[in-house]
Design a protein around this motif. Structure first.
Motif, mmCIF file in Angstrom:
data_model
loop_
_atom_site.group_PDB
_atom_site.id
_atom_site.type_symbol
_atom_site.label_atom_id
_atom_site.label_comp_id
_atom_site.label_asym_id
_atom_site.label_seq_id
_atom_site.Cartn_x
_atom_site.Cartn_y
_atom_site.Cartn_z
ATOM 1 N N ASN B 666 0.765 -1.236 0.000
ATOM 2 C CA ASN B 666 0.000 0.000 0.000
ATOM 3 C C ASN B 666 0.798 1.288 0.000
ATOM 4 N N GLU B 667 1.883 1.319 0.735
ATOM 5 C CA GLU B 667 2.512 2.614 0.980
ATOM 6 C C GLU B 667 3.351 3.068 -0.210
ATOM 7 N N GLY B 681 -0.719 13.043 4.058
ATOM 8 C CA GLY B 681 -1.296 12.756 5.374
ATOM 9 C C GLY B 681 -1.620 11.282 5.493
ATOM 10 N N PHE B 682 -1.920 10.859 6.702
ATOM 11 C CA PHE B 682 -2.266 9.448 6.916
ATOM 12 C C PHE B 682 -3.580 9.069 6.230
ATOM 13 N N LEU B 683 -4.393 10.086 5.860
ATOM 14 C CA LEU B 683 -5.621 9.754 5.136
ATOM 15 C C LEU B 683 -5.308 9.155 3.773
ATOM 16 N N ASP B 684 -4.193 9.585 3.180
ATOM 17 C CA ASP B 684 -3.882 9.092 1.845
ATOM 18 C C ASP B 684 -2.563 8.351 1.764
ATOM 19 N N TYR B 685 -1.771 8.399 2.836
ATOM 20 C CA TYR B 685 -0.598 7.532 2.925
ATOM 21 C C TYR B 685 -1.026 6.418 3.872
ATOM 22 N N ARG B 686 -1.372 5.300 3.294
ATOM 23 C CA ARG B 686 -2.105 4.285 4.022
ATOM 24 C C ARG B 686 -1.216 3.265 4.706
ATOM 25 N N MET B 687 -1.056 3.409 6.004
ATOM 26 C CA MET B 687 -0.313 2.406 6.764
ATOM 27 C C MET B 687 -1.311 1.366 7.278
ATOM 28 N N PRO B 688 -0.855 0.150 7.576
ATOM 29 C CA PRO B 688 -1.793 -0.874 8.032
ATOM 30 C C PRO B 688 -2.474 -0.503 9.357
ATOM 31 N N VAL B 689 -3.754 -0.848 9.451
ATOM 32 C CA VAL B 689 -4.467 -0.763 10.728
ATOM 33 C C VAL B 689 -4.679 -2.189 11.247
#
Lengths: 492, 761
Positions: B666-667, B681-689
């Motif tokens: 993803n990243e 931002g974290f909204l569009d730089y997607r780290m795993p949840v």
């Protein structure tokens, strides 16, 4: 406004009542906590409601009782906390750690610890609301909390250990006292009307007060849960003046069931509507579960998701396919329009000056309905493509078809050509292939960082096919919804 | 007291002990970079370039300076310039010429987000308003983002004073290619001639950010006597001190740096960004200055890791012997030289005995933020290419991927391409453990695939200092100069307790400031438990020696006749039963009356590093309609030498694997056509949840590093090295074709599936 207004914000900070003269209506709860009482436990990791390091637990009255929800303090405006209770991480432990904290320590649920206060509060909230039934409930509670160190496993183990612990007598006593305080505040029914250096902040309590406030301040920004509007301030650096909150309008906070419809007030949050929407359609319920995070759903409203007119809002395509309509209100009165007509073009909605979204009317009886959200990350992500399908099939043929997509155009819209290609045709793969071609002509999607036009087009087609396959074989139905359950199936 | 590691009869080492930092972290008490405030503090905001590449024509500060509440405004004029550094170049280049320009742009801006000017004001709001009043005139220049394009003649040149180093033609024109590093042995032509199968592949990986949740933050305070105190979130406050002093032409002793609690770093907090700016503004105003980056600034202006392009060729015989391998890899350094090219060459093929081999890696400047370290810097992208090629070789030869690796595995006495010589290593043990793990043989369902990859990492050693103090009541403070980023306070405490023979709760581990300790290198390179832990062992052994001397004095016998056993001084000789042993607590109580307080310290330059290997098995399920990938099972098997604190070791392995999942799936940094970063931002730089990842299963293999008192090997970094390759291999296996471009986002996978469908028709 009536004379019954109040010019300071009063709330319970932890268990202590405080009265706050708000200097800046755009100040967030997080800024307040860190700058004024200097409670530095709540962290800013992103200022856009995504990382959850700022998560606090908010207690608010619902039907006369205090209800707790985890929210992102970084995008919530402080005045929205009027009459409520804020529990930040500093108020979780008393003489000893709360079981959630204890478990996080023992099971190594924190490494660097920066996300930990937010995680403590997310899990505390799960505990206050009766615990976690299963892994899905824990995931739901944690999806809004980014942790870059642990890989989440130890946090989940801590949640499993502690979230269903019985509340201590001390906690029960304190909660009862907090409830009493909030009830006594609620009794005087004063609407909040602040004058700040950023202009006024108004929180009317009735639709008439709201209509009058909008009339008096035609340039005002309307805000409900601030899960989008909050970012205009924290991310885009805008100053919102004046601000009018719809969140305290009692009439807009309610849901009603009629024979034909579920009526959702514009101030009803995703979390509050989740159960009722799930009862209409399990697929819709799963869509709601995947909107934002728990924190976002606890603040954000379905009315706000519609009113802000985003082409990638999650609710509109589903509601359009269902045939939902909107009640718009103003001083001049009220009118009802089909939801699909509300979205005129990108950035433009059918909303007249002084008008606000009052209620969303959701039909209770659907044909065969499914909605599918495609995003880079399964949970808590912005949609690339969303397809919603509501199709009546009789004797193997399509009698009617309502299909809507999000992320495919400047507005959420129906796939008119695709619907036409299906209607009156036999419900089989050949028809689907024809309808896919028709679908290509319905939309000219754009390429952006979330997905390319080619991907959106292909995914939109595949969603139609998936819908068809699911209607043919109920065993694969809700495959997307059950994704998380697979984790339980691998053997150790 | 010996370095005999055969004993496993430890009281504390290897046990699951309570966290020393647990309570502070769950109550919100731990103080991070932005959790400090100082009376009279000003707030700093930094103006950043909106262009990927532009010449700065002029900067007008007058309107900003005139704004009420603004106390100082600075540009590069306030940051000293330095000449370009000269060869020979160290593996990690800290060229003050470049650092000066990265801290504040000078002639040109070189990336979207490059700092141009800074304001100190009485509130953050005023500082932000002042930024809007600064007029910068730019002459926009063509930009370049791809390292291969940037290395070609005719590409837009970022640094006009950079000429390719080591080019024997002595180039007359500047180049974005700073240097290349090559490691080689044998005869490639002969090696490929021997091969029954040769494959050639290209691999691409995008830059990813460390994604620490705590943004960069510091407060600088200057006194009239010229002394500076700096509070900052960092992985190495001694390094911050050194870089700030050098950049600002200050004496080291006049800067005292205190490391805050650190909210993640992963290599990203090894260098300076806003610190010298805050110091200068503090010097200009005489007031404390706070600098905190927003998440957007962190993404735009702090270093991510390199993006890469690799061209690889490998050959093997039918029996699985790898006969030859060669690779060229281009790394994006960002705006200034210094991509981890040496580490790339070190990574290539280092797990395998290959007679004929060459790896070349190019350090290329592009219009992106200057890269920083990220957890095994330079290695995961090289492993992605190497392991991807090896998996394809094994697959096409019909050999089990573990057997294939066992056949070619390096052993004691072998060397990496950069000349690291292996001592006792646990590679074969790791591979065999994977093979016997139930995961390896577990059945897969439809649309599922299993991937495997192997990672190698040689951790760091180097300078560490420790100061341990025995207090009157028998408690002990153990102060190190290393910020605790992954549990070092716990491992320091465990080793000190083990040596002293006392309860760990009697030991308080402390991270001390630069004024209190000898030089301590970064908490990075998986070095801290190894090197600083070693210094802890030395320091507490000094305490033990002093306690033995004290007991000897008390008893009137020779110190040689006193031994230290289970936390007490005991007379060695038989027949001295009438002498009652003295406990540490008793001795502590009498120390100040019998000569003085007791302390031990150690300043070392630790050598004796030991190679570590991490092998990873991962299962994924691919959604054929959307291309969405879900990892369903993940097992990490790693040689950790010896796990001092197993909970923390497992935590490192789990965290590393999950970062690898994000990297693989993803990243990525996404730029528009003008070279502006889109996902800031974290909204569009997607780290795993939490719901994106399975529970990560860990298997600790313990083949002790013979050079270390407790057999420690670095554990934090090896676990990320093979992760992207393993996940990619699982996707390949699920969809039935090779995949060579990270991240494997749904669009790429869906396209690959469509291509397969078309090919089948």
């Amino acid at each position: 406004m009536t004379a019954e207004t109040r010019s300071t914000v009063r709330l319970l900070l932890g268990w202590t009542p405080v009265d706050i003269a708000v200097a800046d209506s755009n100040q967030t709860v997080l800024q307040y906590l860190r700058d004024q009482p200097q409670l530095k436990g709540s962290k800013e990791g992103c200022a856009e409601g995504d990382c959850g390091a700022c998560t606090v637990v908010v207690g608010a009255l619902k039907d006369g009782a205090i209800r707790y929800s985890a929210v992102n303090a970084c995008i919530l405006f402080l005045p929205a906390m009027d009459g409520k209770q804020i529990l930040s991480v500093e108020q979780v432990a008393d003489t000893e750690l709360h079981p959630v904290q204890q478990a996080l320590v023992e099971l190594h649920g924190s490494q660097c610890g920066y996300c930990t206060p937010g995680i403590v509060n997310s899990l505390l909230c799960l505990n206050l609301n009766g615990g976690a039934a299963d892994r899905q409930a824990i995931d739901d509670a944690l999806i809004g909390n980014l942790c870059r160190c642990t890989g989440y496993g130890p946090i989940i183990e801590a949640a499993e250990k502690a979230c269903s612990t019985e509340l201590s007598a001390a906690w029960k006593t304190r909660i009862a006292a907090a409830q009493k305080q909030l009830l006594s505040w609620a009794a005087d029914d004063q609407a909040l009307a602040l004058e700040t250096r950023n202009g006024p902040y108004l929180a009317p309590k009735t639709p008439d007060q709201l209509a009058a406030a909008l009339d008096a301040h035609p340039a005002a920004t309307l805000v409900a849960g601030a899960t989008d509007v909050g970012l205009w301030v924290t991310k885009l650096g805008r100053s919102l003046n004046p601000l009018i909150s719809v969140a305290e309008v009692a009439d807009l906070q309610s849901m009603r069931l009629t024979d034909s419809h579920l009526e959702i007030g514009a101030a009803v949050t995703y979390s509050e509507a989740h159960q009722a929407l799930s009862e209409i359609s399990e697929s819709l319920g799963e869509l709601v579960r995947r909107i934002g995070s728990r924190q976002v759903r606890n603040s954000g409203t379905i009315g706000g998701n519609i009113a802000n007119g985003s082409p990638i809002g999650d609710m509109p395509p589903a509601l359009i396919a269902m045939g939902a309509s909107l009640v718009l209100r103003s001083r001049a009165g009220r009118r009802e329009i089909p939801l699909q007509d509300f979205f005129i073009e990108y950035g433009k909605q059918d909303l007249r000056p002084g008008e606000f979204v009052g209620r969303v009317l959701v039909p209770r009886k659907l044909d065969t309905f499914r909605c599918y959200k495609v995003s880079k990350r399964f949970d808590q992500d912005i949609t690339a493509v969303l397809g919603a399908f509501n199709i009546a099939i009789e004797n193997g043929a399509v009698v009617s078809a309502r299909i809507a997509y999000g992320g495919m155009a400047g507005v959420p819209a129906r796939a008119v050509g695709c619907e036409a290609a299906l209607t009156g045709k036999p419900w089989n793969m050949k028809t689907i292939e024809t309808a896919k071609v028709a679908l290509d002509a319905d939309f000219k999607p754009m390429t952006d960082m979330r997905a390319s036009a080619a991907y959106r087009t292909l995914a939109a087609r595949n969603l139609l096919e998936r819908f068809y396959l699911e209607t043919q074989n109920p065993a694969v139905a809700l495959e997307l919804a059950s994704r998380n359950h697979m984790k339980g199936l691998v053997d150790g | 007291m010996s370095n005999d590691q055969s004993t496993t009869n430890y009281r504390w080492v290897g046990k699951r002990t309570p966290r020393p930092d647990g309570v502070d972290k769950v109550t919100g008490r731990a103080r991070y970079g932005d959790d400090m405030s100082v009376p009279g503090m000003l707030h700093c905001k930094i103006l950043r370039s909106p262009h990927a590449h532009a010449r700065i024509v002029s900067i007008d500060l007058s309107k900003a300076k005139a704004l009420k509440g603004v106390k100082a405004v600075l540009t590069c004029a306030e940051i000293p310039d330095h000449p370009l550094s000269e060869p020979p170049y160290a593996p990690i280049i800290n060229d003050m010429h470049d650092i000066s320009r990265n801290v504040m742009a000078r002639e040109k801006v070189l990336y979207d987000g490059h700092a141009v000017a800074a304001v100190a004001a009485t509130s953050e709001r005023i500082a932000r308003a002042a930024l809007k009043l600064i007029d910068v005139e730019y002459e926009v220049l063509p930009h370049v983002l791809d390292p291969l394009e940037a290395a070609q003649p005719g590409a837009p040149i970022l640094n006009e004073d950079q000429f390719t180093f080591g080019d024997e033609t002595e180039p007359k024109v500047p180049s974005n290619l700073f240097r290349s590093i090559t490691g080689k042995r044998g005869d490639l032509e002969a090696g490929f001639a021997e091969a029954d199968l040769i494959i050639e592949r290209e691999f691409i990986s995008e830059p990813v950010h460390q994604g620490y949740i705590e943004p960069l933050a510091c407060i600088a305070t200057t006194s009239e006597d010229g002394c500076v105190e700096l509070w900052t979130t960092t992985q190495g406050h001694f390094v911050i001190r050194a870089l700030c002093a050098k950049l600002l032409n200050m004496e080291l002793a006049k800067i005292r740096v205190t490391a805050s609690e650190i909210g993640g770093g992963f290599g990203g907090k090894n260098t300076i960004y806003g610190e010298p700016v805050a110091i200068r503004l503090s010097q200009m105003t005489g007031r404390p200055v706070r600098m905190v980056m927003t998440r957007t600034e962190v993404f735009r202006a702090s270093g991510p890791t390199v993006g890469s392009r690799s061209k690889i060729k490998m050959g093997a015989k039918k029996d699985g012997t790898i006969t030859a391998a060669e690779v060229d890899t281009w790394y994006q350094a960002g705006a200034f030289k210094g991509a981890p090219v040496g580490r790339a060459v070190e990574t290539y093929f280092s797990s395998y005995k290959i007679a004929n081999v060459r790896a070349t890696c190019y350090d290329v400047c592009v219009n992106r933020p200057k890269v920083a370290a990220y957890r095994a810097p330079g290695a995961p992208m090289a492993a992605f290419a190497a392991e991807g090629a090896i998996n394809e070789l094994a697959d096409r030869l019909g050999i089990d991927p573990i057997d294939f690796r066992l056949k070619n595995a390096v052993g004691e006495g072998d060397e990496s391409l950069m000349g690291s010589k292996y001592g006792q290593i646990g590679l074969v043990e790791v591979l065999e453990k994977v093979k016997s793990h139930p995961h390896y043989a577990a059945p897969l369902g439809p649309n599922q695939g299993r991937g495997f990859a192997l990672g190698y990492w040689m951790h760091g050693g180097g300078l560490s200092s420790v100061s341990a103090h025995l207090l009157d009541d028998g408690t002990v403070t153990v102060a190190t100069g290393n910020p605790d980023i992954g549990g070092s306070r716990s491992s320091m405490r465990v080793m000190a307790a083990e040596e002293l023979g006392i309860d760990i709760e009697l030991i308080k581990p402390i991270v001390a400031d630069t004024g209190s300790m000898g030089y301590s290198h970064l908490t990075a390179g998986s070095r801290t438990t190894f090197a600083t832990g070693w210094a802890v062992v030395n320091a507490v052994r000094e305490i033990i020696d002093k306690l033995r001397a004290l007991a000897a004095k008390k008893w009137g016998i020779s110190v040689d006749d006193v031994i230290w056993e289970s936390g007490q001084a005991v007379p060695k000789k038989a027949g001295q039963d009438r002498i009652k042993p003295l406990s540490l607590k008793e001795l502590a109580g009498m120390a100040t009356k019998m000569g003085g307080a007791i302390a031990g310290h150690s300043e070392i330059n630790a050598g004796g590093v030991g190679a570590a290997f991490s092998a990873q098995l991962v299962d994924v399920e691919v959604d054929p309609e959307t291309g969405f990938v879900t990892p369903t099972r993940y097992t990490v098997v790693q040689d950790v030498g010896r796990a001092i604190s197993p909970d923390y070791v497992e935590g490192q392995m789990q965290g590393g694997a999950v970062q690898g999942i994000g990297w693989a799936l993803n990243e990525a940094y996404i730029y528009d056509a003008e070279g502006r970063l889109q996902n800031t931002g974290f909204l569009d730089y997607r780290m795993p949840v939490a719901s994106d990842v399975p529970m990560i299963d860990t298997v600790l293999v313990e083949v002790p590093n013979p050079n270390h008192p407790y057999g420690v090997r670095g554990v934090g970094e090896p676990c990320l090295v093979p992760a992207p390759a393993a996940v990619a291999n699982a996707v390949e296996n699920a969809i039935g074709r090779t995949m060579s471009w990270l991240p494997l986002s749904p669009p790429k996978i869906l396209q690959a599936i469509e291509e397969l469908k078309l090919a089948a028709e």
